[in-house]
Write an enzyme that holds these catalytic residues in place. Structure first.
Site, short mmCIF file in Angstrom:
data_model
loop_
_atom_site.label_atom_id
_atom_site.label_comp_id
_atom_site.label_asym_id
_atom_site.label_seq_id
_atom_site.Cartn_x
_atom_site.Cartn_y
_atom_site.Cartn_z
N GLU A 252 -2.04 7.12 4.93
CA GLU A 252 -0.73 6.88 4.92
C GLU A 252 0.05 8.48 5.01
O GLU A 252 -0.24 9.26 4.13
CB GLU A 252 -0.21 6.41 3.55
CG GLU A 252 1.33 5.79 3.62
CD GLU A 252 2.20 6.76 3.35
OE1 GLU A 252 2.74 7.08 4.15
OE2 GLU A 252 2.30 7.36 2.20
N CYS A 287 7.70 11.00 2.12
CA CYS A 287 7.38 10.57 3.42
C CYS A 287 8.48 9.45 4.16
O CYS A 287 8.86 9.42 5.15
CB CYS A 287 6.02 10.02 3.91
SG CYS A 287 5.62 8.68 2.65
#
Length: 481
Positions: A252, A287
Site C-alpha cells: 500500500e 496517502c
C-alpha cells in the site's frame, strides 16, 4: 509544550517484553521534546522473533476460530478502555492533532472488532462439479489456509490503526506476525504488543521489533517470513519487490489524491469544506489526502474562493490543543522538502491563493495554489504535506482524464449527483476506489482498500488482507459419502 516522559517501552520478542542494547528517544514533532523511549532490537532478538514465528506457524494455523476471535476482542475492548491515553500517545509521537488521534483510536477499535468477527466467519465454499458430465458425483470444498508467518511493516502517519491493519488480519487468519513499526513512531505499536500479551494466544504469534530502516533487509529477505505486507513509500515498496520476487508481497504505497467537482454540483460549500479539511488533516500526511482538485470551469472561481476561505480558517499550532486542526509534519526535514516544492511551483508561475509563508520548525501553513505548471512536483508527485493544487477543466470528462494523468491510482473523490457521471467515473477512473459526493480520503476499515499503478498491489481491509495472507486449497469429495 510540556510532555510527561513515559517509561522506557519494552520491545516484544515472541510475545515477551525485552530490551535491546541501544535505547533511543521518541520525540514530539511539534517541538522535538522527548515523549518516550524504547530500544532497537538486536540481530539476536530479530532472529529469536523470526524463529519463534516459524516454529509456532502450525499451532497458529490450527487454533480454533473462537480463540483467535476472543484475543482480538480482548484487544478491542482494552483499546476502547484506554482510548484517551492511546490518543495522547499517538499525538505525542506523530504530532497528529488530538482530534484526529482520537479518531484514529476509534478506527483501531473498529479494526480489531472487524478482525474478531472475520475470524469467526472465515469459512470455505462448497462448489458443485456436476456441471460437466466427467465430474458427476463429485463436489469441491474450497478453504483458505495460512501462507505462513507475516512480516508487517507500518508507516508513521497512522502509528496505531495501520499496525492494527497488519496484526488484526494476521491473527484472524491464523498467521504469526512480526511487526516492524516506523522508527519515528514505535510506541503505539509496542503498546499493542503489551495488550496482546494479556491474551491466551501463543506468545510467539506476535513480535513488535523497532529496527532501523537500514537493517530491515534482514527481515524482508528471511525465507521464514513468506508474506510481506508493507505500507509506506513507493521507492521502498519497489525495492522490496525486487528483493523478494518469490514472496507474496502486498504493497500500500503512495497516492496523488484527486477530487473532481462537477459544474452543477449543488452542495458547493460542503465540497469546499471537505476538500479544505482533508487536504490538510494530519498536515496532509495521508496517502489519500486531497492534493489535486479539478473543477469544471463554470464553477471554478466560486469553488476556489470557497476552498481558500475554508483553508484559511484551519488553525495550526500545538496538536494537543483540541482547537488545532493542522499540526506539524513528522520532521523538519519533511517540512523543508514540501516548502521547497511549493517554492519551485511559485518560481514556475504558480499563484498562491493562501498560505505559502515560511515554515516554523516542522509546521507549515496550509497552502492553496493555482495556475501550477504541469511538470511541477506538487502536481506530479505525492506532496504528503498541507498543499492543495486547484485546476480548472473544460468538462467532466476532461476532469476524469486529468485525474488519470498520474502514475498513482489510489482513490479519487467525485462531487456529482448525476447517475451517468457516477457510473462513468467508476468505469473510467484508474484508481482502487471512487468516492462519490466526498473526498478521496474516505476509508471504512472493512472495505477493500488499495490502489493500482504506482499506488501498490493487493488490498487492505480486514477480510481482503486475510485473503492475501492465505492461499486456497481445494478438497474434492464424492457426493455420496
Amino acid at each position: 509544550m510540556s510532555q510527561r516522559l513515559r517509561p522506557v517501552s519494552p520491545i516484544w520478542v515472541a510475545g515477551r517484553p525485552q530490551h535491546g542494547e541501544e535505547e533511543f528517544f521518541v520525540t514530539h514533532p511539534f517541538d522535538d521534546s522527548p515523549v518516550g523511549a524504547t530500544s532497537w532490537a538486536t540481530s539476536g532478538q530479530v532472529e529469536a522473533a523470526v524463529a519463534a514465528a516459524a516454529g509456532v506457524a502450525r499451532e497458529a494455523a490450527a487454533l480454533p476460530a473462537h480463540v483467535r476471535a476472543e484475543a482480538l476482542e480482548h484487544v478491542r475492548r482494552r483499546l476502547d478502555e484506554e482510548a484517551e491515553t492511546c490518543a495522547e500517545l499517538v499525538t505525542a509521537e506523530s504530532g497528529k492533532p488530538i482530534s484526529w488521534a482520537r479518531a484514529e483510536v476509534r478506527r483501531a477499535v473498529s479494526t480489531f472488532r472487524w478482525a474478531a468477527e472475520e475470524a469467526r466467519r472465515f469459512s470455505g465454499t462448497l462448489q458443485r462439479l456436476d456441471t460437466d458430465a466427467a465430474a458427476e458425483g463429485r463436489v469441491a470444498l474450497v478453504r483458505r489456509f495460512p501462507r505462513g508467518p507475516v512480516l508487517g511493516i507500518s508507516p508513521f502517519n497512522f502509528p496505531l490503526n495501520l499496525v492494527a491493519h497488519k496484526i488484526g488480519p494476521a491473527i484472524a487468519a491464523g498467521c504469526p506476525i512480526v511487526v516492524k513499526p516506523a522508527p519515528a513512531t514505535p510506541l503505539s505499536a509496542l503498546h499493542l504488543g503489551a495488550l496482546f500479551s494479556e491474551t491466551d494466544l501463543p506468545p510467539a504469534m506476535l513480535s513488535v521489533l523497532p529496527v532501523p530502516n537500514d537493517r530491515a533487509a534482514q527481515l524482508v529477505e528471511d525465507p521464514r517470513l513468506p508474506v510481506v505486507s508493507f505500507t509506506g513509500s513507493g521507492p521502498v515498496g519497489a525495492q522490496i519487490m525486487r528483493q523478494v520476487p518469490d514472496k507474496h508481497v502486498t504493497l500500500e504505497l503512495g497516492g496523488n489524491g484527486a477530487a473532481l467537482v462537477a459544474a452543477d454540483y449543488p452542495r458547493r460549500d460542503w465540497a469546499a469544506e471537505r476538500i479544505a479539511t482533508f487536504g490538510n488533516y494530519q498536515a496532509g500526511q495521508s496517502c489519500i489526502a486531497v492534493q489535486r482538485v479539478f473543477i469544471e470551469a463554470g464553477a471554478f472561481a466560486d469553488m476556489a474562493e470557497r476552498i481558500t476561505d475554508h483553508v484559511r480558517s484551519l488553525p495550526t499550532g500545538d496538536p494537543s490543543d483540541p482547537a488545532c486542526k493542522v499540526g506539524p509534519m513528522i520532521s523538519v526535514e519533511a517540512a523543508e522538502r514540501v516548502e521547497s516544492w511549493v517554492a519551485d511551483a511559485v518560481d514556475g508561475g504558480a499563484k498562491v491563493l493562501c498560505g505559502g509563508s515560511p515554515r516554523s520548525g516542522a509546521t507549515l501553513e496550509p497552502t492553496v495554489l493555482a495556475e501550477v505548471r504541469q511538470d511541477a512536483l506538487v502536481l506530479r508527485e505525492e506532496v504528503f504535506g498541507p498543499v492543495l493544487v486547484l485546476q480548472s477543466v473544460d468538462s467532466f470528462e476532461a476532469g476524469l482524464a486529468a485525474i488519470n494523468d498520474s502514475r498513482y491510482g489510489l482513490q479519487a473523490g467525485v462531487f456529482t449527483e448525476r447517475l451517468p457521471q457516477v457510473m462513468q467515473a467508476h468505469r473510467d477512473l484508474e484508481v482502487g476506489g471512487v468516492v462519490i459526493g466526498d473526498v478521496p480520503s474516505f476509508r471504512a476499515d472493512q472495505m477493500p482498500y488499495g490502489g493500482v499503478k504506482a499506488s501498490g498491489v493487493g488490498r487492505e481491509g480486514v477480510a481482503s488482507a486475510m485473503d492475501d495472507y492465505t492461499t486456497e486449497r481445494v478438497l474434492i469429495l464424492p457426493d455420496t459419502l
